[in-house]
Design an enzyme around this catalytic site. Sequence first.
Site, PDB file in Angstrom:
ATOM      1  N   ASP A 441       0.927  -1.286   0.100  1.00  0.00           N
ATOM      2  CA  ASP A 441       0.005  -0.146   0.004  1.00  0.00           C
ATOM      3  C   ASP A 441       0.871   1.296   0.075  1.00  0.00           C
ATOM      4  O   ASP A 441       1.929   1.265   0.143  1.00  0.00           O
ATOM      5  CB  ASP A 441      -0.815  -0.073   1.277  1.00  0.00           C
ATOM      6  CG  ASP A 441      -2.125   0.757   1.064  1.00  0.00           C
ATOM      7  OD1 ASP A 441      -2.383   1.445  -0.057  1.00  0.00           O
ATOM      8  OD2 ASP A 441      -3.113   0.777   2.105  1.00  0.00           O
ATOM      9  N   GLU A 444       2.287   7.116  -2.350  1.00  0.00           N
ATOM     10  CA  GLU A 444       2.065   8.514  -2.998  1.00  0.00           C
ATOM     11  C   GLU A 444       2.110   9.695  -1.834  1.00  0.00           C
ATOM     12  O   GLU A 444       1.527  10.667  -2.201  1.00  0.00           O
ATOM     13  CB  GLU A 444       0.662   8.631  -3.632  1.00  0.00           C
ATOM     14  CG  GLU A 444      -0.320   8.072  -2.919  1.00  0.00           C
ATOM     15  CD  GLU A 444      -0.422   6.775  -2.323  1.00  0.00           C
ATOM     16  OE1 GLU A 444      -0.752   6.268  -0.998  1.00  0.00           O
ATOM     17  OE2 GLU A 444      -0.555   5.880  -3.109  1.00  0.00           O
ATOM     18  N   ASP A 507      -8.884   2.920  -3.022  1.00  0.00           N
ATOM     19  CA  ASP A 507     -10.009   2.865  -1.902  1.00  0.00           C
ATOM     20  C   ASP A 507     -11.403   3.670  -2.382  1.00  0.00           C
ATOM     21  O   ASP A 507     -11.478   4.654  -2.482  1.00  0.00           O
ATOM     22  CB  ASP A 507      -9.451   3.562  -0.639  1.00  0.00           C
ATOM     23  CG  ASP A 507      -8.372   2.941   0.001  1.00  0.00           C
ATOM     24  OD1 ASP A 507      -8.220   1.880  -0.276  1.00  0.00           O
ATOM     25  OD2 ASP A 507      -7.635   3.510   0.632  1.00  0.00           O
TER      26      ASP A 507
END
Length: 761
Positions: A441, A444, A507
């Site tokens: 995950d 960014e 998400d």
Amino acid sequence: MTTRAVLYITLIAVHLFVAVSGEKKYAFTLTYPDGFNISINNITIFQHSRQNPMIYVGEGHTNFLGGLGNFHINNVIQDRIPLRTFEHITTADKNYVLFKYSGDEFLCNVTFESTSDSDLVVSTVDVGSTPYQYLWLRVVAEQTEKVFGGGEQFSHFNLRDRTYMPPEIVTVLRADDLKYPIWTREQGVGRDKSNLVTYYADLKTGGGGAFHTTYYPQPSYVSTRKYYLHYKDTNYMVLDFSSPTYHEIFVKGIVGKFYFKTADTMLALVQSLSQFQGRMPALPDWVTSGITIGVQGGTDTMLARLKTVQDAGIKVNGLWIQDWSGDIHTSFGKRVFWNWKLNTTLYTKWNETIADLQKQGIRVLAYVNPNLNKDGDLFKDADSKGYFIKDPKTDKTLLTNFGEFFCGSIDFTNPNAFSWYKDTILRKNMIDIGLGGWMADFGEYLPTTAKFFTGSGETLHNRWPLYWAQMNRIAIQESGKEGEVVFFMRSGYSGISNFTTLMWAGDQNVNFDVADGLASTVVAALSAGVSGIGMTHFDIGGYTTFASMGLKRTPELLIRSGEMAVFTPYMRTHEGNQPEANIQVYSNKYILQHFARLSKAHSLLANYTRAAVAEYIQNGTPVQRPMFFVDQTEKSYAAMYQYMYGPDLVVAPIVTQGATSRDIYLPQGTWINIWDEGEYAGYDKYINMSAPLGKPLVFYNNESKYKNVFKCFKQLPAPPTPPPTPPTTPTPVAPCVNKGAAFGSGVWWILLTVFTVISYL
């Protein structure tokens, strides 16, 4: 000697003493009296004249205001200079254009050339190393032209299209609403400034997002004029499609190279771009058959959930336990404790449990990201070694708020930190304990103001997902587990497919919204595919839940997203950030029966999916493909919520709440309904068809060599009958309550919510 004279001498020397790189694949034509055109295969790419220059330079400053992975970027342009006049030098293999503003000195030298893999390569000198650190480059456009790509986009497939928007929104669009900043960041919650969820997220954290915010941007696009443009560097840039006559590309800093290539078809263009970007490896066989169930809560809960779904007939290939390292609780919901090692209190009897599951062909997958919670022992170890990015003011570890807990972020540019994380966490703590894969995950969040072992935050920001993917891939390779272990990422940039083994869409909200719900995952898969990413998937059921606002998963959403996931490389469920508020795969008999059927459907397609993956690896054709790869018609270009799955299946998932039918575009040929064997002729038309729950619109090509496999779908059990809805007792309403009073109470609720949020902040 003037700068211009030096340049002339240099160009002559290069021409005389450097071998010619190859024949020009483009045409450079001077136009009277003061311009030129550049074309490839009769496709005009650039037009320059004094009145309409193709290039501008400028100066100013750019602010990157970041928090929780959300970046609000403000370009302050202090000067923008059109470079109207030029001098031209041509050689056998290149064209040099010295662009000027006024006087004898040039401001920018642009080189045009061809290479073995590109028809036209455009490179600049001087911009970025002078006070003019901004560049704008204009590429010729046509009124009816469509462009696709830009990395993984969620709202718009055709990046010039706004026709789906309500008329009241279209009339107030600004030029900025056609610009796509290329900057990796959180995609945002809601991503639609007109809805309450986005408003709430903006109010609380500034994280509502917009149509262009994405984890995985890419500075490239594919045009229906049959060419692609790709910028091969990691600067902050913007793709601007607001003009009907040109596309404007903005670049900040030292300008890299622009690559152009033409082809006869859109498919050939994407295949070429994929070759340029690199390709992911084949997926392990276990990934493409059955379903991975997202569960949490420890060994006993994990095994109890497994028994529930297996007893219902669900074909399980994996169990995904996010909380393998423990958990914490925040106002957003349940979060993982970011201390990346097995929590043996929560997950007991690990070795024997893993061994038993492996005998059943079931892998256990986990979760990891490049940040460490300051309350964990791994943070203390890395901190003592100086392995985190640093606060430039104190030269100490930079602690970042990740949502009510603080973490340090590993400095990938430090070779020792890179190796420590790879060996200690990914290999020892994850691969060596028997994990079959993980969600890699984040990637960014990198702040632009931090201090690094080498480089600056601004120049490293877009490159960060590549470092993160590379670390994960190397760990698998060094462990000898290539082809067995899979990791999937949401963040990305150009070249991510050289390293990651799979992507996922990130998400989404647990609803059907086009901006950030189930519908957006279709656009995400197609835009990523056109950008060169061949394999991706999404969270079945979505992730982002705000139960207090009524945003929670329904059985319909869970089943409809499961239907679509059948026709992706990897089926994987997610409990969401508020598991107790969401309906789950294991919640009741009705849902279990649906997923037993859907998991078997995915398994039926295993060999077909593997063949589609092999095709992607060989020639770059993505597994999920836009309809215009088959028929390049106006209707096929507009079909943004359906796709080809491999070469022989047309898939039109239901992405609208309450819908039981939809239009589907069928390409030329004879197409068979996979559920009932009904036969239909296609080409340049839409057909409205029924799609009851459990049966999305899926058709196979009558000429497919997998015809017998597809026929097996008719033998699957019928979707279960929904349980009866319990009767509800109407709430009594006092006679004096009128519409005005009811509206007033709604306004009061909104004001109370806003007041609560402001108080919290």
